[in-house]
Design an enzyme around this catalytic site. Structure first.
Site, PDB file in Angstrom:
ATOM      1  N   GLY A  12       0.802  -1.218   0.000  1.00 24.15           N
ATOM      2  CA  GLY A  12       0.000   0.000   0.000  1.00 24.15           C
ATOM      3  C   GLY A  12       0.833   1.266   0.000  1.00 24.15           C
ATOM      4  CE  LYS A 164      -1.796 -11.184  -7.361  1.00 27.23           C
ATOM      5  NZ  LYS A 164      -1.565 -11.869  -6.102  1.00 27.23           N
ATOM      6  CG  HIS A 167      -0.917 -14.185 -11.319  1.00 25.24           C
ATOM      7  ND1 HIS A 167      -0.242 -14.077 -10.115  1.00 25.24           N
ATOM      8  CD2 HIS A 167      -0.126 -13.582 -12.236  1.00 25.24           C
ATOM      9  CE1 HIS A 167       0.886 -13.426 -10.299  1.00 25.24           C
ATOM     10  NE2 HIS A 167       0.983 -13.123 -11.574  1.00 25.24           N
ATOM     11  CD  GLU A 171       3.791 -16.096  -7.515  1.00 28.51           C
ATOM     12  OE1 GLU A 171       3.898 -16.205  -6.268  1.00 28.51           O
ATOM     13  OE2 GLU A 171       3.356 -15.067  -8.069  1.00 28.51           O
TER      14      GLU A 171
END
Length: 291
Positions: A12, A164, A167, A171
């Site tokens: 963030g 995601k 994904h 990975e």
């Protein structure tokens, strides 16, 4: 545009900086007052002009739920909440429904890029209604990598985090393949420079990737990884990927095996291997090792 950003940790905080470098105004809140621009979510909302966009970057589960619940009481119809954490897609559907009842839009956004995102940009996968996406688009454009690719409106609410999640499952499998190949190279006497073998793969091979580049970086710092313990945690998204595959009857043997390999890494003395040793001794008289 103006953006409220909640959660200013490693991800963030760098995202706030990248957005500001693009010329936007970011009002940030974090429980750590040394990182925050305002002292409360109420002050954050009050500091933004309507229609507001508030981006949430806090841990998945209860912290995200609590934040969404509080924002639901502070925001107004026409505002938009973006969840950029690692929430499960089913939570997104719940949050979207809860906020829609108050006229507040919801966008889920899977974010990839880690500590390199400030410099290289963040790959973004987001889900939600077109009109809500449009309100956030300048921020997506600021965060994404330069060039044509790196961000996608993946579909309805939940689609961003689902993309995601997949994904991250891929990975897992890629990392496991590199790790297994590295261990085998290290195990043979004939290969005398494993690090340089990995480095040679960075150009001209079909297995070149950013993960391979990072593996070479790691080997440059610690050639045989002697400083590390063979323990790998999982963030939860690998598990969710396997669960979704079961729900949809989609075979994921490589991703599933890579997840289980991480579980195995946490066992100093594998209970399963105790049973294997005992059975081999029982049926074949094979030797066992006692503590």
């Amino acid at each position: 545009m103006e953006l409220g950003l909640i959660g200013l940790g490693k991800m963030g905080g760098n995202m706030r900086e990248r957005i500001r470098r693009a010329g936007h105004t970011v009002v940030g809140y974090d429980r750590n007052p040394d990182l925050a621009d305002v002292s409360s979510l109420k002050d954050l909302v009050a500091g933004l002009a309507a229609p507001r966009v508030v981006w949430v970057m806090v841990p998945a589960g209860a912290p995200t739920q609590a934040t969404v619940d509080e924002l639901a009481e502070l925001l107004e119809p026409g505002d938009v909440v973006v969840d950029g954490g690692n929430s499960r897609w089913t939570d997104d559907e719940k949050h979207g429904t809860e906020l829609a009842a108050k006229g507040i839009g919801f966008v889920d956004c899977g974010v990839s890029g880690g500590v390199w995102g400030l410099q290289n940009g963040y790959a973004l996968m987001y889900g939600g209604k077109d009109e809500d996406i449009a309100k956030v688009q300048p921020i997506f454009d600021a965060l994404k990598p330069e060039g044509e690719f790196g961000s996608v409106h993946a579909g309805k609410v939940g689609a961003g985090h689902f993309a995601k999640m997949v994904h991250n499952g891929i990975e897992y499998a890629m990392m496991q393949a590199y790790a297994e190949g590295w261990e085998l190279l290290e195990a043979v006497d004939s290969v005398t420079d494993v690090r340089e073998v990995f480095r040679s793969w960075q150009e001209g091979t079909v297995i070149r990737s950013w993960l391979l580049d990072l593996a070479v970086n790691a080997l440059d710092s610690d050639e045989h990884l002697d400083k590390l313990k063979g323990f790998a945690q999982d963030s939860g998204e690998g598990r969710w990927t396997v669960e979704a595959a079961i729900d949809h009857a989609v075979p994921l043997p490589a991703i599933t095996a890579s997840l289980f390999a991480r579980f195995a890494s946490r066992q100093d003395d594998s209970p399963q291997m105790k049973m294997i040793a005992a059975l081999r001794n029982q049926f074949g008289g094979h030797a066992v090792e006692n503590k």
